[in-house]
Design an enzyme around this catalytic site. Structure first.
Site, PDB file in Angstrom:
ATOM      1  N   LYS A  52      15.859  57.132 114.073  1.00 55.89           N
ATOM      2  CA  LYS A  52      15.814  58.594 114.043  1.00 55.89           C
ATOM      3  C   LYS A  52      15.003  59.166 112.887  1.00 55.89           C
ATOM      4  O   LYS A  52      14.481  60.284 112.975  1.00 55.89           O
ATOM      5  CB  LYS A  52      17.236  59.146 113.969  1.00 55.89           C
ATOM      6  CG  LYS A  52      18.117  58.848 115.166  1.00 55.89           C
ATOM      7  CD  LYS A  52      17.786  59.728 116.347  1.00 55.89           C
ATOM      8  CE  LYS A  52      18.854  59.626 117.432  1.00 55.89           C
ATOM      9  NZ  LYS A  52      18.584  60.515 118.585  1.00 55.89           N
ATOM     10  N   SER A  78      25.397  63.351 116.759  1.00 54.70           N
ATOM     11  CA  SER A  78      26.589  62.512 116.597  1.00 54.70           C
ATOM     12  C   SER A  78      26.543  61.744 115.288  1.00 54.70           C
ATOM     13  O   SER A  78      27.518  61.112 114.902  1.00 54.70           O
ATOM     14  CB  SER A  78      26.717  61.530 117.763  1.00 54.70           C
ATOM     15  OG  SER A  78      25.694  60.562 117.699  1.00 54.70           O
ATOM     16  N   ASN A  80      23.311  59.840 113.662  1.00 54.95           N
ATOM     17  CA  ASN A  80      22.076  59.206 113.199  1.00 54.95           C
ATOM     18  C   ASN A  80      20.951  60.209 112.959  1.00 54.95           C
ATOM     19  O   ASN A  80      20.255  60.142 111.946  1.00 54.95           O
ATOM     20  CB  ASN A  80      21.621  58.128 114.179  1.00 54.95           C
ATOM     21  CG  ASN A  80      22.446  56.863 114.063  1.00 54.95           C
ATOM     22  OD1 ASN A  80      23.204  56.684 113.123  1.00 54.95           O
ATOM     23  ND2 ASN A  80      22.315  55.972 115.036  1.00 54.95           N
TER      24      ASN A  80
END
Length: 323
Positions: A52, A78, A80
């Site tokens: 990411k 969520s 990352n």
């Protein structure tokens, strides 16, 4: 408008020291078990523990090039992407706010805060995340950066595919984890541009199968709620932009169960000493599952599996209670 190979190739100059060229690893035991030659692209060893960071850095850099007066950014994640955006924002002097659902893993919440994010919780649904994010934008004026459904993010994630093509002279297929679709979209553009005969497969959990349903129906069918898959990074649904990339460049989408993912995680950890989170292990799970692998054409003998992240607290890692 779709991301191009030129867009992806232009990203590297923005990375500087923030993004690593991750290694490719192999396992003779894994090859024996699945009857194919497999190469693992280890994004679990990436800065912030996942791919990411690539899209986050690219998006922040381009934002500041276009709007240098920017003071803050916001996303929903969520974990990352939230951690990656917090890292990129902090390095560039920006404030970062992240909306996370109540069922986001505690380890990932801690990581986001450690990298400098102000984390705001919401109930466990895509609509709740979007609503809370809209509230924050209205209150703070922060600029929204999407974790996947944004061209700058897709181009950044596409550098994973570019690196694979630079590191390996030949492969027949690539298996890529598929949630919101940023990674799979970018990798598919790079691979299909440089290796047009190579097949690209997205892999997602059975309990969050919106991409497979959408791909087969040729229209977006989002998940109605965040279901209880352990692959928390793949609970998000495809967006309109990533869906267009998937339809154009991905050959098919494979589904795996959470039990199959757990078996893959155990192998990667015990045999290869790689800590891979559930979302990152879906590609390995697909190759280890006979009912899934039978859908691959016979000519596919050399496969690249993207291990997308390693932010996971392994069961049993806590010290024993000696009292």
């Amino acid at each position: 408008m779709l991301v191009t190979l030129q867009d992806i190739a232009g990203v590297a100059g923005r990375f500087q020291d923030s993004v690593h060229v991750t290694p490719i690893m192999t396992s003779s035991e894994f090859n024996r078990r699945v009857g194919r030659e497999v190469f693992f692209k280890c994004e679990n060893l990436q800065n912030c523990g996942a791919f990411k960071i690539r899209g986050a850095v690219n998006a922040v850099k381009i934002l500041l090039e276009k709007k240098p007066e920017t003071k803050s950014v916001v996303t929903h994640s969520s974990g990352n992407f939230g951690a990656a955006l917090a890292h990129a924002a902090t390095e560039n002097g920006l404030r970062c706010l992240v909306v996370a659902t109540e069922n986001a893993p505690v380890t990932k919440i801690d990581a986001m805060r450690r990298y400098g994010a102000n984390v705001v919780r919401c109930t466990n649904s895509e609509n709740a995340r979007k609503a809370k994010t809209s509230e924050i934008i209205a209150e703070t004026g922060a600029t929204f950066i999407h974790s996947s459904n944004q061209l700058e993010v897709i181009a950044g994630q596409g550098t994973v595919g570019l690196e694979i093509c630079e590191q390996l002279s030949h492969f027949d297929a690539v298996l890529v984890p598929l949630g919101g679709g940023g990674l799979c979209s970018g990798v598919a553009v790079a691979v299909k541009s440089l290796r047009p005969d190579c097949l690209v497969f997205g892999v997602e959990p059975e309990l969050a199968d919106d991409a497979k349903r959408s791909f087969d129906a040729k229209r977006l069918i989002p998940n109605e709620s965040y279901l209880a898959t352990q692959c928390d990074g793949l609970r998000a649904s495809l967006g309109d932009i990533t869906f267009k990339h998937i339809l154009q460049n991905v050959d098919d989408i494979l589904l795996v169960s959470d039990d199959e993912v757990w078996e893959a995680q155990k192998f990667l950890f015990t045999q290869m000493k790689l800590c891979v989170e559930p979302s990152g292990a879906v590609g390995a799970a697909a190759l280890m599952t006979p009912d899934v692998i039978q859908h691959l054409p016979d000519h596919i003998q050399t496969v690249v599996v993207v291990l997308s992240g390693g932010n996971w607290t392994c069961p049993g890692i806590n010290p024993p209670d000696l009292h």
